[in-house]
Motif scaffolding. Structure first.
Motif, PDB file in Angstrom:
ATOM      1  N   UNK A   1       0.873  -1.166   0.000  1.00 27.73           N
ATOM      2  CA  UNK A   1       0.000   0.000   0.000  1.00 27.73           C
ATOM      3  C   UNK A   1       0.909   1.214   0.000  1.00 27.73           C
ATOM      4  N   UNK A   2       0.913   1.935  -1.102  1.00 28.57           N
ATOM      5  CA  UNK A   2       1.905   2.992  -1.321  1.00 28.57           C
ATOM      6  C   UNK A   2       1.870   4.079  -0.256  1.00 28.57           C
ATOM      7  N   UNK A   3       0.746   4.256   0.395  1.00 32.06           N
ATOM      8  CA  UNK A   3       0.650   5.307   1.413  1.00 32.06           C
ATOM      9  C   UNK A   3       1.629   5.084   2.575  1.00 32.06           C
ATOM     10  N   UNK A   4       2.112   3.868   2.783  1.00 34.08           N
ATOM     11  CA  UNK A   4       3.064   3.567   3.850  1.00 34.08           C
ATOM     12  C   UNK A   4       4.511   3.670   3.377  1.00 34.08           C
ATOM     13  N   UNK A   5       4.742   3.833   2.085  1.00 27.13           N
ATOM     14  CA  UNK A   5       6.111   3.882   1.567  1.00 27.13           C
ATOM     15  C   UNK A   5       6.815   5.168   2.006  1.00 27.13           C
ATOM     16  N   UNK A   6       8.082   5.040   2.335  1.00 29.27           N
ATOM     17  CA  UNK A   6       8.883   6.231   2.637  1.00 29.27           C
ATOM     18  C   UNK A   6       8.861   7.138   1.411  1.00 29.27           C
ATOM     19  N   UNK A   7       8.688   8.417   1.630  1.00 20.95           N
ATOM     20  CA  UNK A   7       8.624   9.367   0.526  1.00 20.95           C
ATOM     21  C   UNK A   7       7.217   9.649   0.044  1.00 20.95           C
ATOM     22  N   UNK A   8       6.242   8.780   0.382  1.00 23.04           N
ATOM     23  CA  UNK A   8       4.857   9.051   0.007  1.00 23.04           C
ATOM     24  C   UNK A   8       4.350  10.201   0.885  1.00 23.04           C
ATOM     25  N   UNK A   9       3.632  11.170   0.312  1.00 20.23           N
ATOM     26  CA  UNK A   9       3.180  12.315   1.113  1.00 20.23           C
ATOM     27  C   UNK A   9       2.221  11.938   2.244  1.00 20.23           C
ATOM     28  N   UNK A  10       1.582  10.784   2.159  1.00 18.30           N
ATOM     29  CA  UNK A  10       0.677  10.344   3.224  1.00 18.30           C
ATOM     30  C   UNK A  10       1.412   9.741   4.414  1.00 18.30           C
ATOM     31  N   UNK A  11       2.600   9.217   4.197  1.00 12.15           N
ATOM     32  CA  UNK A  11       3.306   8.433   5.206  1.00 12.15           C
ATOM     33  C   UNK A  11       3.511   9.176   6.533  1.00 12.15           C
ATOM     34  N   UNK A  12       3.879  10.460   6.545  1.00 15.08           N
ATOM     35  CA  UNK A  12       4.031  11.143   7.844  1.00 15.08           C
ATOM     36  C   UNK A  12       2.734  11.170   8.656  1.00 15.08           C
ATOM     37  N   UNK A  13       1.591  11.214   7.987  1.00 14.37           N
ATOM     38  CA  UNK A  13       0.308  11.191   8.687  1.00 14.37           C
ATOM     39  C   UNK A  13       0.038   9.794   9.258  1.00 14.37           C
ATOM     40  N   UNK A  14       0.371   8.777   8.483  1.00 15.76           N
ATOM     41  CA  UNK A  14       0.099   7.408   8.921  1.00 15.76           C
ATOM     42  C   UNK A  14       0.985   7.008  10.080  1.00 15.76           C
TER      43      UNK A  14
END
Length: 141
Positions: A61-74
């Motif tokens: 799930x790309x939202x958890x990948x480092x560098x994805x803009x969502x990752x800091x929120x997750x």
């Protein structure tokens, strides 16, 4: 299978990262595709173990990948707006607790309708649902 609070939280955060703009129906569909991976019937699943394991398995799930803009929120480094996370938590709880049927007919994969061309894994897979901006698949080779 025992579902802990961490599983519920990680699933809700994944729904925020993957489908927050899709309304409750879209979030439920994404949650069901994750549940279908969790419950794939194998003793040691390739997908990961439990909801947190499946959601956070690298590159699933790309939202958890480092560098994805969502990752800091997750990860909790930035705060998800309360009402948005509450709606994601509702969808997660409905699916985990079996309160809503699977609209995806057993899908384990999906991709955004904007992806062109479609991912290679979609070739030969059974398309089960198009809802909002996602297309769902099962029997992925």
């Amino acid at each position: 299978m025992t579902v802990c609070e961490q599983d519920r939280d990680v699933l809700a955060r994944t729904l925020w990262g993957e489908s927050r703009g899709e309304g409750l129906a879209g979030m439920v569909a994404v949650a069901w595709s994750i549940r279908n991976r969790v419950n794939d019937g194998r003793e040691k699943s390739w997908w990961g173990e439990g909801y947190a394991g499946v959601c956070q398995k690298p590159y699933q799930f790309s939202c958890w990948n480092k560098g994805d803009p969502n990752q800091p929120f997750l990860s909790g480094a930035r705060q998800i707006p309360f009402r948005e996370l509450a709606q994601c938590r509702l969808a997660a709880d409905l699916v985990i607790d079996g309160k809503v049927p699977d609209p995806t007919s057993g899908a384990t994969h999906y991709h955004a309708t904007s992806m062109s061309p479609a991912p290679n894994w979609a070739k030969g897979a059974t398309r089960t649902l198009e809802l909002g901006h996602h297309i769902f698949f099962k029997d992925v080779p």
